[in-house]
Scaffold this active site. Structure first.
Site, PDB file in Angstrom:
ATOM      1  CG  ASP B  11      -1.897  -1.120   1.240  1.00 62.79           C
ATOM      2  OD1 ASP B  11      -2.010  -1.802   0.205  1.00 62.79           O
ATOM      3  OD2 ASP B  11      -2.567  -1.326   2.268  1.00 62.79           O
ATOM      4  CG  ASP B 130     -12.148  -2.992  -0.581  1.00 64.01           C
ATOM      5  OD1 ASP B 130     -11.272  -3.861  -0.775  1.00 64.01           O
ATOM      6  OD2 ASP B 130     -11.948  -1.778  -0.743  1.00 64.01           O
TER       7      ASP B 130
END
Lengths: 189, 250
Positions: B11, B130
């Site tokens: 990330d 997600d």
């Protein structure tokens, strides 16, 4: 000098790092090159449209004996066509590229190759080495198959006839083995 | 058949790799290019870069980062975060990524999945989902896990499969960052319902977690914290998997 065909979608920076060639779609540059690499990210029709202006030059170069390395779509484009699209390939080989017709329709990840005919491309590469694959279409086993891989069906993971070499996997994404294969092509005389 | 894949997630914010817990409390970890090279040496099968600032701040992914990574490593990598046009996606592929993934963009504009797979090829088009489990249902969340879209995860995954996505990257918001194991129930539900590879994400903490994800049907298992903090090496995890009958690349 090695021309790496600029198909606009492919990742060629690390291929070029090994081959030290030129990424191009320029007809004159391709015409003059000693070797041609056709990298492969993209769909059959899209890439076909991109290379349209130089398609005949590539074809002539192959027919003149210039070493050619096709990667993934660069293998598929050698045939008459593909179930992925409606456009025509380079027709160096007969037959059509097929779509995987099984539960998992994308062959993605590291798989082994079974070398059935030891071409110069496989110098110093042991049988059953892992290479990285990323495709939904495949070439059936044929007379020019030099390596086979299994993904519910056995298909051609590498083909070779005279000056034409092509692999379904991505050597530029296959770590040490891939770099070795690219160097083997670079060092072909 | 292809080996099961161990995938490292990076990330990225402003050229640094970060790792949050349950999508918040973000911590700085390392330089992304250096980290990618380390993972390649350790035997990772693939790397995923997520520009986590992109969606929220409405800016494009760090193209230069993709470019730098591409010329440094010889394993496949995927990039995403904030992709919002075909041009944008092509740009990232041209800068060296092997695959792109989209998330919120696909939810807001499902037709884009077909469009991208037509141009890039199906195998290069990944849809990230997600998922959050609440009220006995798996819901699709958008905007970096902030907004409940009301969509059912399995239905949405079947849709993107039909639209031509090449792979689904499924992150469980409930288990993300906890290091207590993947949501194996979700992985099993999903891999039985769609015909493209499923990459499990969220919750990996130990080798058994990877084993359970693969037993539940995952084709790849993605992790961040485990590798970033050197809790286990890639090799340790792969050796464990091999001993337990999983086909991995060693």
């Amino acid at each position: 000098m090695i021309s790496i065909i600029d198909i606009k979608t492919g990742n060629v920076s690390n291929i070029n790092k090994v081959l030290n060639g030129v990424v191009t779609l320029d007809p004159y540059t391709i015409e003059k090159s000693d070797k041609i690499v056709f990298p492969g990210v993209g769909s059959f029709d899209y890439v076909n449209s991109i290379i349209m202006p130089v398609k005949n030059i590539i074809l002539n170069k192959i027919n003149d004996g210039t070493p050619y390395l096709g990667i993934c779509l660069g293998l598929e484009i050698l045939f008459e066509g593909s179930e992925e699209g409606v456009s025509e390939g380079l027709k160096i080989f007969t037959g059509k590229i097929k779509k995987f017709d099984n539960a998992k329709k994308v062959h993605m990840g590291w798989n082994t190759i079974d070398i059935t005919n030891n071409t110069l491309l496989f110098n110093n590469i042991t049988n059953n080495s892992y290479f990285y694959f990323m495709h939904s279409y495949y070439n059936e086993i044929n007379d020019n198959t030099v390596a086979e891989t299994e993904f519910t069906v056995k298909f051609s993971s590498a083909i070779n006839k005279d000056n034409v070499y092509a692999v379904q996997f991505h050597p530029e994404k296959s770590g040490e083995n891939g770099i070795r294969l690219l160097k083997n092509f670079r060092d072909l005389i | 058949m292809p080996a099961k894949r161990i995938i490292a997630a990076l990330d990225v914010i402003n050229n640094s790799v970060v790792k949050g817990i349950n999508f918040e409390n973000i911590k700085n970890v390392d330089n992304p290019v250096e980290l990618a090279k380390r993972y390649e040496m350790e035997g990772i099968d693939e790397i995923v870069f997520l520009d986590i600032t992109a969606t929220n701040e409405k800016r494009n992914i760090l193209k230069n980062l993709v470019k730098n990574v591409a010329s440094e490593i010889y394993i496949p990598f995927t990039a995403g975060g904030g992709i919002n046009s075909v041009e944008n996606a092509l740009d990232i592929i041209r800068n060296g990524a092997d695959k792109i993934f989209i998330n919120t963009y696909a939810i807001e504009n499902p037709a884009i999945v077909r469009k991208l797979s037509d141009v890039l090829g199906s195998a290069n088009t990944v849809v990230a989902i997600d998922a959050k489990y609440e009220n006995n249902n798996y819901y699709v969340y958008s905007h970096g896990g902030k907004i409940n879209t009301g969509k059912n995860v399995i239905e949405w995954a079947k849709n993107v499969d039909d639209y031509g996505a090449g792979e689904v990257l499924i992150t469980s918001i409930n288990s993300d960052g906890t290091m207590k194991g993947y949501d194996n129930n979700l992985i099993e539900l999903l891999s039985n319902k769609i015909n493209i590879p499923v990459i499990a994400s969220g919750g990996a903490g130990k080798p058994e977690d990877f084993l359970n994800a693969f037993k539940s049907g995952a084709d790849g298992a993605l992790a961040a914290s485990v590798f970033h903090y050197k809790k286990y090496s890639v090799k340790e995890i792969k050796n464990y998997l091999k001993e337990n009958g999983i086909n991995v690349r060693l």
